[in-house]
Write a protein that holds these residues in place. Structure first.
Motif, mmCIF file in Angstrom:
data_model
loop_
_atom_site.group_PDB
_atom_site.id
_atom_site.type_symbol
_atom_site.label_atom_id
_atom_site.label_comp_id
_atom_site.label_asym_id
_atom_site.label_seq_id
_atom_site.Cartn_x
_atom_site.Cartn_y
_atom_site.Cartn_z
ATOM 1 N N MET A 1 0.846 -1.197 0.000
ATOM 2 C CA MET A 1 0.000 0.000 0.000
ATOM 3 C C MET A 1 0.878 1.243 0.000
ATOM 4 S SD MET A 1 -3.006 1.088 2.690
ATOM 5 C CE MET A 1 -3.988 -0.332 2.237
ATOM 6 N N THR A 2 0.498 2.247 -0.790
ATOM 7 C CA THR A 2 1.278 3.465 -0.893
ATOM 8 C C THR A 2 1.242 4.242 0.412
ATOM 9 O OG1 THR A 2 0.747 3.614 -3.239
ATOM 10 C CG2 THR A 2 1.599 5.598 -2.184
ATOM 11 N N GLU A 3 2.413 4.710 0.825
ATOM 12 C CA GLU A 3 2.511 5.503 2.051
ATOM 13 C C GLU A 3 1.896 6.878 1.836
ATOM 14 O OE1 GLU A 3 5.962 6.013 5.392
ATOM 15 O OE2 GLU A 3 6.482 6.438 3.315
ATOM 16 N N ARG A 4 1.240 7.405 2.859
ATOM 17 C CA ARG A 4 0.523 8.671 2.742
ATOM 18 C C ARG A 4 1.217 9.767 3.544
ATOM 19 N NH1 ARG A 4 -5.526 6.025 3.725
ATOM 20 N NH2 ARG A 4 -5.427 4.591 1.938
ATOM 21 N N ASP A 5 1.288 10.931 2.948
ATOM 22 C CA ASP A 5 1.916 12.082 3.592
ATOM 23 C C ASP A 5 0.860 12.820 4.420
ATOM 24 O OD1 ASP A 5 3.290 14.325 4.344
ATOM 25 O OD2 ASP A 5 4.174 14.691 2.378
ATOM 26 N N ASP A 8 -0.130 16.193 3.109
ATOM 27 C CA ASP A 8 -0.762 16.259 1.793
ATOM 28 C C ASP A 8 -2.157 16.875 1.932
ATOM 29 O OD1 ASP A 8 -1.852 15.901 -0.693
ATOM 30 O OD2 ASP A 8 -1.386 13.765 -0.839
ATOM 31 N N HIS A 188 7.693 7.631 10.342
ATOM 32 C CA HIS A 188 6.692 6.825 9.646
ATOM 33 C C HIS A 188 5.889 6.059 10.692
ATOM 34 C CE1 HIS A 188 9.083 7.349 5.843
ATOM 35 N NE2 HIS A 188 10.051 7.450 6.739
ATOM 36 N N ARG A 195 -0.217 3.457 6.083
ATOM 37 C CA ARG A 195 1.062 3.929 6.594
ATOM 38 C C ARG A 195 1.176 5.413 6.278
ATOM 39 N NH1 ARG A 195 4.479 2.126 10.423
ATOM 40 N NH2 ARG A 195 6.686 2.295 9.884
ATOM 41 N N TYR A 196 1.658 6.227 7.249
ATOM 42 C CA TYR A 196 1.767 7.667 7.087
ATOM 43 C C TYR A 196 3.196 8.117 7.372
ATOM 44 C CZ TYR A 196 -3.348 7.579 7.316
ATOM 45 O OH TYR A 196 -4.669 7.308 7.072
ATOM 46 N N ASP A 270 9.022 -0.447 2.968
ATOM 47 C CA ASP A 270 8.066 0.380 2.236
ATOM 48 C C ASP A 270 8.001 1.818 2.761
ATOM 49 O OD1 ASP A 270 7.046 -0.508 4.628
ATOM 50 O OD2 ASP A 270 4.992 -0.751 3.913
ATOM 51 N N ASP A 271 8.881 2.191 3.693
ATOM 52 C CA ASP A 271 8.935 3.566 4.202
ATOM 53 C C ASP A 271 9.863 4.386 3.313
ATOM 54 O OD1 ASP A 271 7.264 2.913 6.276
ATOM 55 O OD2 ASP A 271 8.860 2.643 7.744
ATOM 56 N N LYS A 272 9.282 5.265 2.544
ATOM 57 C CA LYS A 272 10.045 6.043 1.575
ATOM 58 C C LYS A 272 10.742 7.212 2.258
ATOM 59 C CE LYS A 272 9.552 8.539 -2.814
ATOM 60 N NZ LYS A 272 8.575 9.020 -3.836
#
Length: 314
Positions: A1-5, A8, A188, A195-196, A270-272
């Motif tokens: 799942m894409t990490e969310r900022d 944002d 994160h 994930r945020y 997965d933590d960018k």
């Protein structure tokens, strides 16, 4: 799942904000059990007459609370050790600050040493408890966090609470150092399943602000008093937000050192990381590659130079 900022603008839509907020508050409440219990004791002892001095009752309650949380598994043995470290660090600061008149504990107690009731260290321990609990419950990780530079800055921030009584106050210089060091550091965390991520420095400021509100509530309940609050309670100066944010940095570094030993400090796969950290890594990689190339070319260059020297001798 894409990490969310977290920052944002899309995250601030009402439905998403509500879903995130409910999950976030629930995890925060679980992480704040120790702190909430301490504040409940402060509130109750401020209105209920006790057979022993209030500060002594608060000390006994805090000790019992620590034992109960450990016995029930709410706090692990290692986490209790971290909380004890916070208690001692906070108590050292309290002893000094009271001795120079920064604040006072007006009530009498058997458990006061140098004018400081021993329960006071547990208010710092509550901050430590919150951080270790939040780390576990939010599955917290950090990227771009360099432990040694942060440790030096945190120690400098703690030392400045003592030294500014004799030498110029360096808190703004130290704060600038934190801003520079943390410019690419992200924290994160998980709320529900998503994930945020958000800047770690923003977390320090948010916790510092929360502690300032808690400080106002604590002084209102008579936990301690500043000189200008002895006659009548007044709000704590908003400048204390910065002081608390700096103190939180030391708290975070202590827990980060523990998490480093446990292997749960750095971000998950997965933590960018931030753009700053990515560029830093790319530069480091280019330097390493250039160094390897020089090392690979070194012997050949030496052999060529040796052949040229022998030709000249012939």
């Amino acid at each position: 799942m894409t990490e969310r900022d977290v920052l944002d603008p899309e995250r601030w839509r009402w439905r998403r904000l509500w879903r995130f907020g409910v999950g976030f508050v629930w995890l925060e409440l679980q992480s704040l059990v120790f702190a909430i219990a301490i504040f409940a004791a402060l509130a109750i002892t401020s209105v209920v007459e006790l057979p022993i001095p209030r500060y002594d009752a608060l000390l006994l309650f805090a000790l019992l609370l620590t034992v109960v949380l450990w016995a029930t598994g709410w706090e692990t043995t290692r986490e209790v050790g971290v909380i004890l470290a916070f208690h001692l660090i906070g108590l050292g600061l309290e002893l000094f600050k009271v001795s120079v008149g920064s604040w006072v504990y007006p009530d009498e107690a058997w458990s006061k040493v140098g004018g400081v009731p021993l329960y006071s260290g547990f208010m710092y321990a509550a901050v430590g408890s919150y951080i270790v609990q939040a780390w576990r419950r939010f599955d917290l990780r950090v990227t771009g966090f360099r432990l040694w530079p942060m440790t030096l800055l945190a120690v400098a921030a703690y030392a400045n609470f003592f030294t500014h009584h004799w030498i110029p106050d360096l808190r703004w210089l130290i704060a600038a150092g934190f801003l520079i060091e943390l410019r690419g550091t992200l924290v994160h965390f998980t709320v529900r399943e998503p994930r945020y991520r958000m800047p770690l420095v923003l977390s320090f400021l948010a916790i510092g602000l929360a502690l300032w509100f808690a400080e106002n509530a604590a002084t209102l309940l008579g936990a301690w008093a500043y000189p200008d609050q002895l006659v009548a309670w007044t709000m704590v100066h908003v400048g204390k937000v910065g002081s608390w944010s700096l103190l939180v940095s030391l708290s975070f570094v202590i827990v980060a050192a523990l998490k480093h030993l446990e292997g749960v400090l750095d971000g998950r796969e997965d933590d960018k990381p931030s753009v700053v950290v990515t560029r830093r890594r790319e530069r480091a990689q280019r330097r390493a590659e250039a160094r390897r190339e020089r090392e690979d070319q070194g012997p050949e260059s030496g052999q060529e130079q040796g052949s040229q020297d022998r030709s000249l001798e012939t």
